[in-house]
Design a protein around this motif. Structure first.
Motif, PDB file in Angstrom:
ATOM      1  N   GLY A  28      -0.466  -4.852   6.391  1.00  0.00           N
ATOM      2  CA  GLY A  28      -0.106  -3.982   5.269  1.00  0.00           C
ATOM      3  C   GLY A  28      -1.238  -3.870   4.274  1.00  0.00           C
ATOM      4  N   VAL A  29      -1.920  -4.976   4.014  1.00  0.00           N
ATOM      5  CA  VAL A  29      -3.063  -4.966   3.089  1.00  0.00           C
ATOM      6  C   VAL A  29      -4.174  -4.086   3.659  1.00  0.00           C
ATOM      7  CG1 VAL A  29      -4.870  -6.367   2.022  1.00  0.00           C
ATOM      8  CG2 VAL A  29      -2.532  -7.249   2.148  1.00  0.00           C
ATOM      9  N   LYS A  30      -4.461  -4.252   4.938  1.00  0.00           N
ATOM     10  CA  LYS A  30      -5.530  -3.464   5.558  1.00  0.00           C
ATOM     11  C   LYS A  30      -5.216  -1.973   5.554  1.00  0.00           C
ATOM     12  CE  LYS A  30      -5.893  -6.151   9.284  1.00  0.00           C
ATOM     13  NZ  LYS A  30      -6.352  -6.611  10.605  1.00  0.00           N
ATOM     14  N   ALA A  31      -3.944  -1.617   5.597  1.00  0.00           N
ATOM     15  CA  ALA A  31      -3.558  -0.201   5.608  1.00  0.00           C
ATOM     16  C   ALA A  31      -3.754   0.467   4.254  1.00  0.00           C
ATOM     17  CB  ALA A  31      -2.098  -0.072   6.044  1.00  0.00           C
ATOM     18  N   LEU A  32      -3.951  -0.319   3.207  1.00  0.00           N
ATOM     19  CA  LEU A  32      -4.121   0.269   1.875  1.00  0.00           C
ATOM     20  C   LEU A  32      -5.422   1.043   1.749  1.00  0.00           C
ATOM     21  CD1 LEU A  32      -2.839  -2.653  -0.363  1.00  0.00           C
ATOM     22  CD2 LEU A  32      -1.675  -0.494   0.107  1.00  0.00           C
ATOM     23  N   GLU A  33      -6.454   0.616   2.460  1.00  0.00           N
ATOM     24  CA  GLU A  33      -7.733   1.321   2.429  1.00  0.00           C
ATOM     25  C   GLU A  33      -8.279   1.425   3.846  1.00  0.00           C
ATOM     26  OE1 GLU A  33      -9.872   0.654  -1.859  1.00  0.00           O
ATOM     27  OE2 GLU A  33     -10.462  -0.696  -0.255  1.00  0.00           O
ATOM     28  N   THR A  34      -8.768   2.603   4.174  1.00  0.00           N
ATOM     29  CA  THR A  34      -9.467   2.794   5.442  1.00  0.00           C
ATOM     30  C   THR A  34     -10.870   3.302   5.128  1.00  0.00           C
ATOM     31  OG1 THR A  34      -8.510   5.001   5.649  1.00  0.00           O
ATOM     32  CG2 THR A  34      -7.385   3.224   6.805  1.00  0.00           C
ATOM     33  N   ILE A  42     -11.989   6.254   2.818  1.00  0.00           N
ATOM     34  CA  ILE A  42     -11.426   7.562   3.153  1.00  0.00           C
ATOM     35  C   ILE A  42     -10.334   7.851   2.126  1.00  0.00           C
ATOM     36  CG2 ILE A  42     -10.189   8.908   4.887  1.00  0.00           C
ATOM     37  CD1 ILE A  42     -11.486   7.052   7.016  1.00  0.00           C
ATOM     38  N   LYS A  43     -10.589   8.778   1.247  1.00  0.00           N
ATOM     39  CA  LYS A  43      -9.705   9.047   0.106  1.00  0.00           C
ATOM     40  C   LYS A  43      -8.403   9.753   0.473  1.00  0.00           C
ATOM     41  CE  LYS A  43     -12.586   7.576  -3.121  1.00  0.00           C
ATOM     42  NZ  LYS A  43     -12.290   6.662  -4.185  1.00  0.00           N
ATOM     43  N   SER A  44      -8.278  10.186   1.732  1.00  0.00           N
ATOM     44  CA  SER A  44      -7.065  10.905   2.128  1.00  0.00           C
ATOM     45  C   SER A  44      -6.056  10.003   2.836  1.00  0.00           C
ATOM     46  CB  SER A  44      -7.430  12.075   3.039  1.00  0.00           C
ATOM     47  OG  SER A  44      -8.085  11.592   4.199  1.00  0.00           O
ATOM     48  N   SER A  45      -6.346   8.705   2.932  1.00  0.00           N
ATOM     49  CA  SER A  45      -5.415   7.814   3.635  1.00  0.00           C
ATOM     50  C   SER A  45      -5.087   6.595   2.770  1.00  0.00           C
ATOM     51  CB  SER A  45      -6.005   7.368   4.976  1.00  0.00           C
ATOM     52  OG  SER A  45      -7.114   6.529   4.762  1.00  0.00           O
ATOM     53  N   GLY A  46      -4.087   5.854   3.193  1.00  0.00           N
ATOM     54  CA  GLY A  46      -3.701   4.635   2.502  1.00  0.00           C
ATOM     55  C   GLY A  46      -3.276   4.874   1.068  1.00  0.00           C
ATOM     56  N   TYR A  47      -3.578   3.907   0.228  1.00  0.00           N
ATOM     57  CA  TYR A  47      -3.214   3.969  -1.193  1.00  0.00           C
ATOM     58  C   TYR A  47      -3.874   5.162  -1.872  1.00  0.00           C
ATOM     59  CZ  TYR A  47      -2.293   2.077  -5.887  1.00  0.00           C
ATOM     60  OH  TYR A  47      -1.866   1.895  -7.174  1.00  0.00           O
ATOM     61  N   GLY A  49      -4.713   7.974  -0.464  1.00  0.00           N
ATOM     62  CA  GLY A  49      -4.018   9.185  -0.010  1.00  0.00           C
ATOM     63  C   GLY A  49      -2.704   9.371  -0.738  1.00  0.00           C
ATOM     64  N   LEU A  50      -2.009   8.268  -0.986  1.00  0.00           N
ATOM     65  CA  LEU A  50      -0.755   8.337  -1.749  1.00  0.00           C
ATOM     66  C   LEU A  50      -1.033   8.847  -3.159  1.00  0.00           C
ATOM     67  CD1 LEU A  50       2.285   7.738  -2.051  1.00  0.00           C
ATOM     68  CD2 LEU A  50       1.642   5.417  -2.722  1.00  0.00           C
ATOM     69  N   GLY A  51      -2.066   8.313  -3.796  1.00  0.00           N
ATOM     70  CA  GLY A  51      -2.429   8.779  -5.131  1.00  0.00           C
ATOM     71  C   GLY A  51      -2.758  10.261  -5.128  1.00  0.00           C
ATOM     72  N   ALA A  52      -3.535  10.675  -4.144  1.00  0.00           N
ATOM     73  CA  ALA A  52      -3.913  12.091  -4.043  1.00  0.00           C
ATOM     74  C   ALA A  52      -2.690  12.980  -3.854  1.00  0.00           C
ATOM     75  CB  ALA A  52      -4.898  12.285  -2.890  1.00  0.00           C
ATOM     76  N   SER A  53      -1.692  12.480  -3.135  1.00  0.00           N
ATOM     77  CA  SER A  53      -0.495  13.293  -2.879  1.00  0.00           C
ATOM     78  C   SER A  53       0.313  13.562  -4.140  1.00  0.00           C
ATOM     79  CB  SER A  53       0.387  12.627  -1.819  1.00  0.00           C
ATOM     80  OG  SER A  53       1.045  11.501  -2.359  1.00  0.00           O
TER      81      SER A  53
END
Length: 116
Positions: A28-34, A42-47, A49-53
């Motif tokens: 779960g921690v690793k999924a927060l940032e890719t 990668i600003k479109s994924s993980g935490y 990406g959620l912020g961007a959404s």
């Protein structure tokens, strides 16, 4: 502990710790940032990406607490305490008294709702 003391304690902890992200596993921690091949986030994924959404950009650091390797307290609890406060010996000065104004340990000053 009264609610005012709880509020003071949360203020002492600070915003960064009060808004920490808690994950059950390291996966779960690793999924927060890719990261891409160059090692950039990668600003479109993980935490991010959620912020961007929701129209927020994550610029600052964020605290993550992982529960995977945490173990429960192995000692005793205060008898008949609905909050199951830890039965920890109070610190003693060389004269045998507790330090002046000692209120207790921070872990025992957190009120946890019964459902949790």
């Amino acid at each position: 502990m009264d609610k005012n003391l709880g509020r003071l304690f949360s203020e002492y902890l600070g915003m960064d710790k009060m808004f920490a992200i808690v994950c059950k596993t390291y996966e779960g921690v690793k999924a927060l940032e890719t990261y891409d091949k160059e090692g950039c986030i990668i600003k479109s994924s993980g935490y991010h990406g959620l912020g961007a959404s929701i129209g927020k950009t994550i610029h600052d650091r964020f605290l993550v607490i992982c529960l995977e390797n945490l173990r429960p307290f192995a000692g005793e609890f205060v008898a008949n305490d609905p909050q199951r406060r830890l039965d920890i010996l109070k610190p003693r000065l060389p004269n045998g008294e507790s330090p002046p104004n000692f209120l207790g340990f921070a872990v025992n000053m957190i009120d946890v709702e019964r459902k949790n």
